[in-house]
Design a protein around this motif. Structure first.
Motif, PDB file in Angstrom:
ATOM      1  N   ASP A   1      -4.097  12.663   4.336  1.00  0.00           N
ATOM      2  CA  ASP A   1      -4.868  11.608   3.662  1.00  0.00           C
ATOM      3  C   ASP A   1      -4.005  10.845   2.659  1.00  0.00           C
ATOM      4  N   LEU A   2      -2.860  11.426   2.278  1.00  0.00           N
ATOM      5  CA  LEU A   2      -1.945  10.722   1.385  1.00  0.00           C
ATOM      6  C   LEU A   2      -1.528   9.376   1.984  1.00  0.00           C
ATOM      7  N   GLY A   3      -1.417   9.324   3.305  1.00  0.00           N
ATOM      8  CA  GLY A   3      -1.063   8.072   3.961  1.00  0.00           C
ATOM      9  C   GLY A   3      -2.122   6.999   3.745  1.00  0.00           C
ATOM     10  N   TYR A   4      -3.400   7.389   3.744  1.00  0.00           N
ATOM     11  CA  TYR A   4      -4.470   6.421   3.480  1.00  0.00           C
ATOM     12  C   TYR A   4      -4.423   5.937   2.037  1.00  0.00           C
ATOM     13  N   LEU A   5      -4.129   6.847   1.106  1.00  0.00           N
ATOM     14  CA  LEU A   5      -4.104   6.465  -0.305  1.00  0.00           C
ATOM     15  C   LEU A   5      -2.942   5.532  -0.605  1.00  0.00           C
ATOM     16  N   LEU A   6      -1.794   5.776   0.027  1.00  0.00           N
ATOM     17  CA  LEU A   6      -0.616   4.933  -0.195  1.00  0.00           C
ATOM     18  C   LEU A   6      -0.600   3.708   0.706  1.00  0.00           C
ATOM     19  N   VAL A   7      -1.511   3.686   1.682  1.00  0.00           N
ATOM     20  CA  VAL A   7      -1.569   2.615   2.686  1.00  0.00           C
ATOM     21  C   VAL A   7      -0.226   2.513   3.419  1.00  0.00           C
ATOM     22  N   LYS A   8       0.314   3.671   3.758  1.00  0.00           N
ATOM     23  CA  LYS A   8       1.579   3.749   4.500  1.00  0.00           C
ATOM     24  C   LYS A   8       1.423   4.843   5.556  1.00  0.00           C
ATOM     25  N   HIS A   9       1.560   4.487   6.827  1.00  0.00           N
ATOM     26  CA  HIS A   9       1.307   5.428   7.923  1.00  0.00           C
ATOM     27  C   HIS A   9       2.420   6.473   7.998  1.00  0.00           C
ATOM     28  N   PRO A  10       2.052   7.762   8.082  1.00  0.00           N
ATOM     29  CA  PRO A  10       3.080   8.824   8.130  1.00  0.00           C
ATOM     30  C   PRO A  10       3.976   8.789   9.361  1.00  0.00           C
ATOM     31  N   ASP A  11       3.559   8.123  10.432  1.00  0.00           N
ATOM     32  CA  ASP A  11       4.348   8.129  11.659  1.00  0.00           C
ATOM     33  C   ASP A  11       5.358   6.992  11.734  1.00  0.00           C
ATOM     34  N   ARG A  12       5.427   6.162  10.677  1.00  0.00           N
ATOM     35  CA  ARG A  12       6.325   5.022  10.731  1.00  0.00           C
ATOM     36  C   ARG A  12       7.185   4.951   9.467  1.00  0.00           C
ATOM     37  N   VAL A  13       8.384   4.421   9.617  1.00  0.00           N
ATOM     38  CA  VAL A  13       9.226   4.074   8.475  1.00  0.00           C
ATOM     39  C   VAL A  13       8.969   2.605   8.167  1.00  0.00           C
ATOM     40  N   GLN A  14       8.612   2.315   6.919  1.00  0.00           N
ATOM     41  CA  GLN A  14       8.319   0.936   6.536  1.00  0.00           C
ATOM     42  C   GLN A  14       9.328   0.483   5.489  1.00  0.00           C
ATOM     43  N   SER A  15       9.787  -0.760   5.615  1.00  0.00           N
ATOM     44  CA  SER A  15      10.796  -1.298   4.711  1.00  0.00           C
ATOM     45  C   SER A  15      10.261  -2.544   4.020  1.00  0.00           C
ATOM     46  N   PHE A  16      10.735  -2.763   2.780  1.00  0.00           N
ATOM     47  CA  PHE A  16      10.258  -3.874   1.960  1.00  0.00           C
ATOM     48  C   PHE A  16      11.452  -4.510   1.260  1.00  0.00           C
ATOM     49  N   ASP A  17      11.478  -5.824   1.258  1.00  0.00           N
ATOM     50  CA  ASP A  17      12.540  -6.544   0.579  1.00  0.00           C
ATOM     51  C   ASP A  17      12.271  -6.574  -0.918  1.00  0.00           C
ATOM     52  N   LEU A  18      13.304  -6.333  -1.713  1.00  0.00           N
ATOM     53  CA  LEU A  18      13.215  -6.372  -3.163  1.00  0.00           C
ATOM     54  C   LEU A  18      14.229  -7.370  -3.702  1.00  0.00           C
ATOM     55  N   PRO A  19      14.017  -7.911  -4.903  1.00  0.00           N
ATOM     56  CA  PRO A  19      14.994  -8.833  -5.481  1.00  0.00           C
ATOM     57  C   PRO A  19      16.399  -8.243  -5.582  1.00  0.00           C
TER      58      PRO A  19
ATOM     59  N   GLU B   1      -7.092   1.731  -5.621  1.00  0.00           N
ATOM     60  CA  GLU B   1      -7.897   1.200  -4.531  1.00  0.00           C
ATOM     61  C   GLU B   1      -7.496   1.847  -3.211  1.00  0.00           C
ATOM     62  N   SER B   2      -8.502   2.139  -2.392  1.00  0.00           N
ATOM     63  CA  SER B   2      -8.257   2.650  -1.044  1.00  0.00           C
ATOM     64  C   SER B   2      -9.437   2.256  -0.174  1.00  0.00           C
ATOM     65  N   ARG B   3      -9.194   1.384   0.777  1.00  0.00           N
ATOM     66  CA  ARG B   3     -10.276   0.933   1.658  1.00  0.00           C
ATOM     67  C   ARG B   3     -10.803   2.069   2.513  1.00  0.00           C
ATOM     68  N   ASP B   4      -9.914   2.978   2.942  1.00  0.00           N
ATOM     69  CA  ASP B   4     -10.307   4.038   3.876  1.00  0.00           C
ATOM     70  C   ASP B   4     -10.760   5.320   3.181  1.00  0.00           C
ATOM     71  N   ARG B   5     -10.245   5.599   1.972  1.00  0.00           N
ATOM     72  CA  ARG B   5     -10.598   6.831   1.264  1.00  0.00           C
ATOM     73  C   ARG B   5     -10.944   6.522  -0.205  1.00  0.00           C
ATOM     74  N   PRO B   6     -11.945   5.676  -0.465  1.00  0.00           N
ATOM     75  CA  PRO B   6     -12.237   5.291  -1.861  1.00  0.00           C
ATOM     76  C   PRO B   6     -12.632   6.464  -2.742  1.00  0.00           C
ATOM     77  N   GLU B   7     -13.399   7.413  -2.199  1.00  0.00           N
ATOM     78  CA  GLU B   7     -13.821   8.559  -3.017  1.00  0.00           C
ATOM     79  C   GLU B   7     -12.628   9.442  -3.377  1.00  0.00           C
ATOM     80  N   LEU B   8     -11.704   9.605  -2.432  1.00  0.00           N
ATOM     81  CA  LEU B   8     -10.523  10.423  -2.701  1.00  0.00           C
ATOM     82  C   LEU B   8      -9.625   9.756  -3.734  1.00  0.00           C
ATOM     83  N   ALA B   9      -9.524   8.437  -3.681  1.00  0.00           N
ATOM     84  CA  ALA B   9      -8.694   7.723  -4.649  1.00  0.00           C
ATOM     85  C   ALA B   9      -9.213   7.912  -6.068  1.00  0.00           C
ATOM     86  N   ALA B  10     -10.499   8.165  -6.225  1.00  0.00           N
ATOM     87  CA  ALA B  10     -11.098   8.337  -7.554  1.00  0.00           C
ATOM     88  C   ALA B  10     -11.061   9.782  -8.029  1.00  0.00           C
TER      89      ALA B  10
END
Length: 486
Positions: free
Chosen positions: A14-32, A112-121
């Motif tokens: 469920d950590l993946g739902y809270l972070l909004v990052k899927h455990p089965d994928r590597v995700q990359s983000f551009d930073l300054p 905020e968590s669209r999929d696990r709002p109660e867990l996020a609280a």
């Protein structure tokens, strides 16, 4: 730079739902200043670990993109020509990692968590590890800033050279934090405190950093025993900015708790391993509200909005109303809640009304629950019947949570002489017997039953520092006393 975040909550994925990052994928983000990657070294129903890896590009960091560049070097200890390229930035956790947290886990920081709002609280078991963190102040400072927030802190100094232990320790530590906290709280702690421990920022510190600090520190920074050090370091030791931030934090404290009229105020009992009484009192009120099943709640006498901030972060509450007779307190609460920045859907859940609790107010009728947290003792005793009629008779919420000081505990506060109250604005302070008698009388008069319990450390002779009652509209008439809430 590397930071790992682990939970054993079941199912741990469920950590993946809270972070909004899927455990089965590597995700990359551009930073300054480079790029950030999120990946999961382990992910099963028993244990899940998310890793944030930040790659720093020294050329981009030194190139002046955005508001960084040459100005940024003025706020770091590496302000020499080659220091732009030869430094520890790619390896040691710093404000660069903090910025990456804000960019990559934006919704999780907001709770905020669209999929696990109660867990996020809800608090969940968490372990955070930062294997290389520049810590100016050493392991002791790391413990002083994180432990009051509910973390168990392990900060192991890293030696300068394992082959030459006689050289001593470096200014870096291997930091591990364990605790049971809401994920949003954990991320906000890291967002503020990583650059504080590093004591440097990779970008120019402007006045808008004050709002960032107060936003991320909402609900914990104002009461933190190291708030002065945290504020000054976060704002790069700029006196004017730190002074304004500390003044705004002081306003929050004044609005949440009237100033103590003794040298040993009740909030002074906080230690590095135990939250203050104010925090435990809020937690007790929140637990009582959650147990009641309420979804529409009133915070009567809300002050600067400390309880409101926690209520807003809990998705179970569809409608939240804060009332206070003071317009200044309501303005502070609105600023603390960031009402002007909340999405419309969030703003629609919250209302702030000026209202005096000794007068009937039709707007307050029909709610599931109401909280009177450290309110009744500020009312002159001859006006208490008017408050009782307005709250229990006219507004008549299904559940009312009341907290008030236990006068018997005052003898445990050094310097609080006989006949003196904990706060200058208190009109009275009741013993446990006096509070129980009042609760019994109100319940009998308005058709409520009650449970009374203590909040804070229980003293076998004088009880707990705060007493709490939960009054419920049922047919039961017995007042049951429970064990103190620790």
């Amino acid at each position: 730079m590397l930071l790992t975040l682990t939970t054993t909550h079941h199912p741990a994925t469920d950590l993946g739902y809270l972070l909004v990052k899927h455990p089965d994928r590597v995700q990359s983000f551009d930073l300054p200043a480079g790029a950030a990657h999120v990946l999961y070294p382990e992910a099963n129903e028993h244990r899940c670990t998310a890793a944030l890896l930040v790659e720093v590009d020294p050329l981009r960091l030194a190139g002046g993109r955005g508001r960084g560049g040459a100005k940024a070097q003025a706020s770091t200890p590496d302000a020499f020509t080659l220091g732009q390229y030869v430094n520890d930035r790619p390896y040691a956790a710093s404000s660069l990692l903090s910025s990456a947290l804000g960019r990559v886990f934006r919704s999780a920081l907001r709770g905020e968590s669209r999929d696990r709002p109660e867990l996020a609280a809800r608090p969940i078991p968490l372990e955070v590890r930062v294997p290389v963190l520049r810590c100016r102040g050493g392991a002791d400072l790391a413990a002083r800033v994180f432990a009051p927030l509910g973390w168990t802190v392990t900060a192991t100094p890293i030696t300068l050279d394992e082959a030459h232990p006689e050289w001593g320790d470096s200014r870096y530590v291997d930091l591990t934090l364990t605790g049971t906290l809401r994920l949003s709280d954990a991320l906000n702690h890291l967002y503020v405190l990583l650059p504080v421990l590093d004591d440097a920022k990779h970008y120019w510190v402007a006045p808008d950093e004050i709002d960032k600090l107060l936003r991320a520190g909402a609900g914990w920074l104002a009461d933190h025993p190291e708030r002065g050090t945290i504020t000054r370091r976060y704002l790069a030791h700029r006196r004017a900015l730190a002074g304004e931030a500390l003044a705004r934090l002081a306003e929050q404290r004044l609005a949440d708790e009237p100033p103590a009229d003794s040298v040993a105020g009740e909030e002074d009992e906080a230690t590095p391993h135990r939250p203050s009484l104010a925090v435990r009192r809020r937690e007790a009120a929140l637990a009582a509200l959650a147990a009641s099943g309420a979804t529409r709640v009133l915070d009567l006498g809300c002050g600067g909005g400390a309880l409101l901030s926690a209520l807003v972060g809990d998705r179970r509450y569809a409608e939240i109303v804060g009332t206070d007779v003071s317009t200044r307190a309501l303005a502070i609460a609105a600023h603390r809640l960031r009402l002007d920045r909340l999405p419309q859907r969030q703003r629609d859940r919250i209302r702030l009304w000026q209202s005096a609790l000794t007068y009937r107010d039709d707007r307050l009728r029909g709610y599931d629950a109401a909280v009177l947290m450290e309110v009744i003792e500020h009312v002159d005793p001859p006006r208490l019947p008017a408050l009782e009629d307005a709250v229990f008779g006219h507004a008549r919420p299904a559940t009312v949570v009341v907290t008030t000081p236990n006068a018997e505990f005052n003898v445990r506060y050094e310097g609080l002489g006989a006949g003196r109250f904990r706060h200058a604005d208190h009109r009275f302070e009741w013993t446990r017997a006096e509070f129980a008698a009042w609760v019994d009388r109100v319940g009998a008069a308005y058709g409520y039953t009650a449970e009374i319990r203590g909040v804070g450390d229980d003293d076998p002779e004088v009880g707990s520092p705060t007493q709490l009652a939960v009054l419920t509209s049922t047919e039961t008439t017995t007042i049951r006393k429970e064990e103190p809430i620790r």
